[in-house]
Design a protein around this motif. Sequence first.
Motif, mmCIF file in Angstrom:
data_model
loop_
_atom_site.group_PDB
_atom_site.id
_atom_site.type_symbol
_atom_site.label_atom_id
_atom_site.label_comp_id
_atom_site.label_asym_id
_atom_site.label_seq_id
_atom_site.Cartn_x
_atom_site.Cartn_y
_atom_site.Cartn_z
ATOM 1 N N ALA A 186 0.846 -1.211 0.000
ATOM 2 C CA ALA A 186 0.000 0.000 0.000
ATOM 3 C C ALA A 186 0.872 1.248 0.000
ATOM 4 O O ALA A 186 0.511 2.277 0.574
ATOM 5 N N SER A 187 2.012 1.184 -0.649
ATOM 6 C CA SER A 187 3.039 2.224 -0.620
ATOM 7 C C SER A 187 2.529 3.668 -0.745
ATOM 8 O O SER A 187 1.866 4.033 -1.722
ATOM 9 N N THR A 188 2.895 4.474 0.229
ATOM 10 C CA THR A 188 2.617 5.912 0.157
ATOM 11 C C THR A 188 3.510 6.545 -0.914
ATOM 12 O O THR A 188 3.079 7.424 -1.663
ATOM 13 N N ALA A 189 4.766 6.096 -0.966
ATOM 14 C CA ALA A 189 5.694 6.648 -1.966
ATOM 15 C C ALA A 189 5.107 6.467 -3.370
ATOM 16 O O ALA A 189 5.088 7.407 -4.181
ATOM 17 N N ARG A 190 4.590 5.269 -3.622
ATOM 18 C CA ARG A 190 4.036 4.996 -4.961
ATOM 19 C C ARG A 190 2.833 5.901 -5.244
ATOM 20 O O ARG A 190 2.676 6.424 -6.341
ATOM 21 N N ARG A 191 2.006 6.103 -4.228
ATOM 22 C CA ARG A 191 0.811 6.951 -4.412
ATOM 23 C C ARG A 191 1.213 8.397 -4.651
ATOM 24 O O ARG A 191 0.726 9.049 -5.581
ATOM 25 N N VAL A 192 2.165 8.888 -3.846
ATOM 26 C CA VAL A 192 2.592 10.285 -3.993
ATOM 27 C C VAL A 192 3.235 10.504 -5.364
ATOM 28 O O VAL A 192 3.053 11.548 -5.999
ATOM 29 N N LEU A 193 3.954 9.492 -5.833
ATOM 30 C CA LEU A 193 4.648 9.618 -7.124
ATOM 31 C C LEU A 193 3.717 9.351 -8.311
ATOM 32 O O LEU A 193 4.121 9.453 -9.468
ATOM 33 N N LYS A 194 2.482 8.964 -8.003
ATOM 34 C CA LYS A 194 1.443 8.732 -9.019
ATOM 35 C C LYS A 194 1.850 7.680 -10.045
ATOM 36 O O LYS A 194 1.621 7.846 -11.259
ATOM 37 N N ALA A 195 2.446 6.582 -9.562
ATOM 38 C CA ALA A 195 2.762 5.486 -10.495
ATOM 39 C C ALA A 195 1.461 4.802 -10.905
ATOM 40 O O ALA A 195 0.592 4.563 -10.066
ATOM 41 N N GLU A 196 1.321 4.524 -12.170
ATOM 42 C CA GLU A 196 0.155 3.792 -12.702
ATOM 43 C C GLU A 196 0.192 2.379 -12.115
ATOM 44 O O GLU A 196 1.174 1.650 -12.318
ATOM 45 N N THR A 197 -0.819 1.988 -11.357
ATOM 46 C CA THR A 197 -0.756 0.687 -10.661
ATOM 47 C C THR A 197 -2.025 -0.122 -10.893
ATOM 48 O O THR A 197 -3.132 0.415 -10.798
ATOM 49 N N THR A 198 -1.846 -1.417 -11.187
ATOM 50 C CA THR A 198 -3.009 -2.296 -11.296
ATOM 51 C C THR A 198 -2.985 -3.264 -10.120
ATOM 52 O O THR A 198 -1.926 -3.780 -9.762
ATOM 53 N N ARG A 199 -4.134 -3.487 -9.507
ATOM 54 C CA ARG A 199 -4.230 -4.470 -8.428
ATOM 55 C C ARG A 199 -5.440 -5.363 -8.681
ATOM 56 O O ARG A 199 -6.518 -4.879 -8.978
ATOM 57 N N GLU A 200 -5.229 -6.676 -8.544
ATOM 58 C CA GLU A 200 -6.316 -7.613 -8.779
ATOM 59 C C GLU A 200 -6.320 -8.655 -7.665
ATOM 60 O O GLU A 200 -5.272 -9.264 -7.388
ATOM 61 N N TYR A 201 -7.476 -8.846 -7.042
ATOM 62 C CA TYR A 201 -7.606 -9.897 -6.028
ATOM 63 C C TYR A 201 -7.633 -11.249 -6.736
ATOM 64 O O TYR A 201 -8.328 -11.428 -7.741
ATOM 65 N N SER A 202 -6.887 -12.210 -6.191
ATOM 66 C CA SER A 202 -6.737 -13.515 -6.867
ATOM 67 C C SER A 202 -7.981 -14.394 -6.796
ATOM 68 O O SER A 202 -8.123 -15.339 -7.568
ATOM 69 N N GLY A 203 -8.860 -14.129 -5.816
ATOM 70 C CA GLY A 203 -10.005 -15.028 -5.596
ATOM 71 C C GLY A 203 -9.750 -15.978 -4.428
ATOM 72 O O GLY A 203 -10.575 -16.849 -4.139
ATOM 73 N N ASP A 339 7.583 -4.993 -2.494
ATOM 74 C CA ASP A 339 6.130 -5.007 -2.706
ATOM 75 C C ASP A 339 5.607 -3.629 -3.111
ATOM 76 O O ASP A 339 4.527 -3.530 -3.704
ATOM 77 N N ALA A 340 6.324 -2.579 -2.798
ATOM 78 C CA ALA A 340 5.886 -1.241 -3.223
ATOM 79 C C ALA A 340 5.846 -1.168 -4.748
ATOM 80 O O ALA A 340 5.027 -0.452 -5.328
ATOM 81 N N ALA A 341 6.720 -1.930 -5.407
ATOM 82 C CA ALA A 341 6.771 -1.909 -6.873
ATOM 83 C C ALA A 341 5.839 -2.957 -7.471
ATOM 84 O O ALA A 341 5.037 -2.660 -8.365
ATOM 85 N N SER A 342 5.927 -4.192 -7.020
ATOM 86 C CA SER A 342 5.033 -5.227 -7.552
ATOM 87 C C SER A 342 4.880 -6.347 -6.532
ATOM 88 O O SER A 342 5.781 -6.611 -5.739
ATOM 89 N N VAL A 343 3.717 -6.976 -6.592
ATOM 90 C CA VAL A 343 3.409 -8.080 -5.681
ATOM 91 C C VAL A 343 2.923 -9.249 -6.519
ATOM 92 O O VAL A 343 1.948 -9.131 -7.261
ATOM 93 N N ALA A 344 3.614 -10.361 -6.394
ATOM 94 C CA ALA A 344 3.175 -11.585 -7.076
ATOM 95 C C ALA A 344 2.521 -12.497 -6.045
ATOM 96 O O ALA A 344 2.823 -12.417 -4.858
ATOM 97 N N ARG A 345 1.653 -13.379 -6.509
ATOM 98 C CA ARG A 345 1.106 -14.379 -5.586
ATOM 99 C C ARG A 345 2.277 -15.202 -5.044
ATOM 100 O O ARG A 345 3.300 -15.340 -5.724
ATOM 101 N N PRO A 346 2.130 -15.806 -3.871
ATOM 102 C CA PRO A 346 3.309 -16.406 -3.222
ATOM 103 C C PRO A 346 3.749 -17.770 -3.783
ATOM 104 O O PRO A 346 4.632 -18.393 -3.213
ATOM 105 N N HIS A 347 3.179 -18.242 -4.905
ATOM 106 C CA HIS A 347 3.421 -19.641 -5.294
ATOM 107 C C HIS A 347 4.824 -19.932 -5.807
ATOM 108 O O HIS A 347 5.234 -21.092 -5.852
#
Length: 424
Positions: A186-203, A339-347
């Motif tokens: 949930a990076s504040t740095a990423r939000r402040v820097l306005k990086a284009e971010t996609t987030r998807e819940y895996s189910g 994780d501020a840059a990218s988060v992969a599922r843990p598999h």
Amino acid sequence: MWRNPLSSTDFVWAHIGIAARGLDAPYVIENSHRDSSAGRRAAVVGGSLAGLHAAALLRSDGWDVHVYERSAKLLDGAGAGIIAHPATLRFLTDVEGVPASSICCRATAIRTYGADGASVAEPSRDYLTTSWTALYRSLLASVGHDRYHLGHELVGIDPGPDSVSISFASGHTTRADLVVGADGIASTARRVLKAETTREYSGYVGWRGIVDPGLLDPEVASKLSQAISFGSSRDGHIVAYPIPKSGDSSQVMLNFVWYRNVAVGSEFDELMTDAGGVRRDVSLHNPRPSALAEMRASAEELGPDLANLVASTPKPFLQAVFDQFADQMAFGRIALIGDAASVARPHAAAGTAKAAENGRMLAQALRESNGNVQAALSRWEPGQLELGQQLIERSKALGESAQAALTWPTRDPASEFGLYGPGR
Ligand SMILES: Cc1cc2nc3c(=O)[nH]c(=O)nc-3n(C[C@H](O)[C@H](O)[C@H](O)COP(=O)(O)OP(=O)(O)OC[C@H]3O[C@@H](n4cnc5c(N)ncnc54)[C@H](O)[C@@H]3O)c2cc1C
């Protein structure tokens, strides 16, 4: 007491050294690198594994590094088990000379549980496992407590041509030549820097826990203490493996993640609401008693051994599983890592290895750019974006097929853990 065989035998140190060097050349910190970074100041925001790794690397290259962590107290004990890939250990073993045996356990078999609860163990390649806490303590010792500033919540970033100013909720500000944003999903740095971010819940969510094997049936403890074990339930699959006990690596603990399908909607919302009634976005450490009771009752589906494991866990915690990707990691003198840059599922079990690799490659790019921070970050970014993207894609494919088939394909070499690909 379940002893960690790594701590009592003469674990061949070269074993991990060779594995760790497999990806690339070992660290050699030449004096010229120290000279070009001497006196230069780096501010790392986020004092968990990504931030500490980057800070320790930069410090060993001669940077004047300070880490700013939001939490008011040390994060000790915050995480669970981690598969130790070469990239995960490389700094600690190759630079700091920390013996792998002091922070790792070893698993040399894959144990697969069938629907009838019976299991088969087959020899596998060696897996080293460690714990979040062991890595945290070791990296923090490398950085130094005097450079680790608790209670500092980043709220603002003001980039200038020659340095960056960052500000904290307390009103305190500081200036640095380089800022590393390692402040998590949930990076504040990423939000402040306005990086284009996609987030998807895996189910699905992951129930996690650490258990003292002494609490289990001794035969079950013996089976689970020597292997990476996989089992399944009606709504997902579970992986369990031994890790070193915090503060006493001669003892083994058992770590598990049980992935359970939970569709978006009221069931998910209730699950992600903690015992204090707060709806959490990503993880919660105090689930509601009814959620815990349901989880413990459903564990019977895993068969007697794994049910014994799950039921014996004193403090299970819960994490929703996401894919998240920011399309930018370099912003002038500011880098986003972990994780501020990218988060992969843990598999692929490689989130920590990716975070460490982000930091290692950043330090390398800085060394090669003769002190030109912006040029270093521009050179560093494309490879790290690609690393994050490939890890997301591979982990997503693994997770989707496992959660649909409700089993882990243990015999498929493509399902091996690894940062750069299966087994790598
Ligand atoms: C179910 C599950 C299982 C996993 N299993 C594994 C595994 O087996 N192996 C593996 O390698 N990885 C695993 N991971 C992933 C791993 O936990 C992370 O990818 C890795 O530890 C990198 O974390 P990080 O340091 O980037 O972020 P975090 O650990 O989230 O740290 C971010 C830090 O920033 C701080 N912070 C946040 N906001 C601010 C702010 N505004 N100012 C200052 N500080 C701030 C936070 O307090 C925190 O300390 C798993 C993840 C999940 C969900």
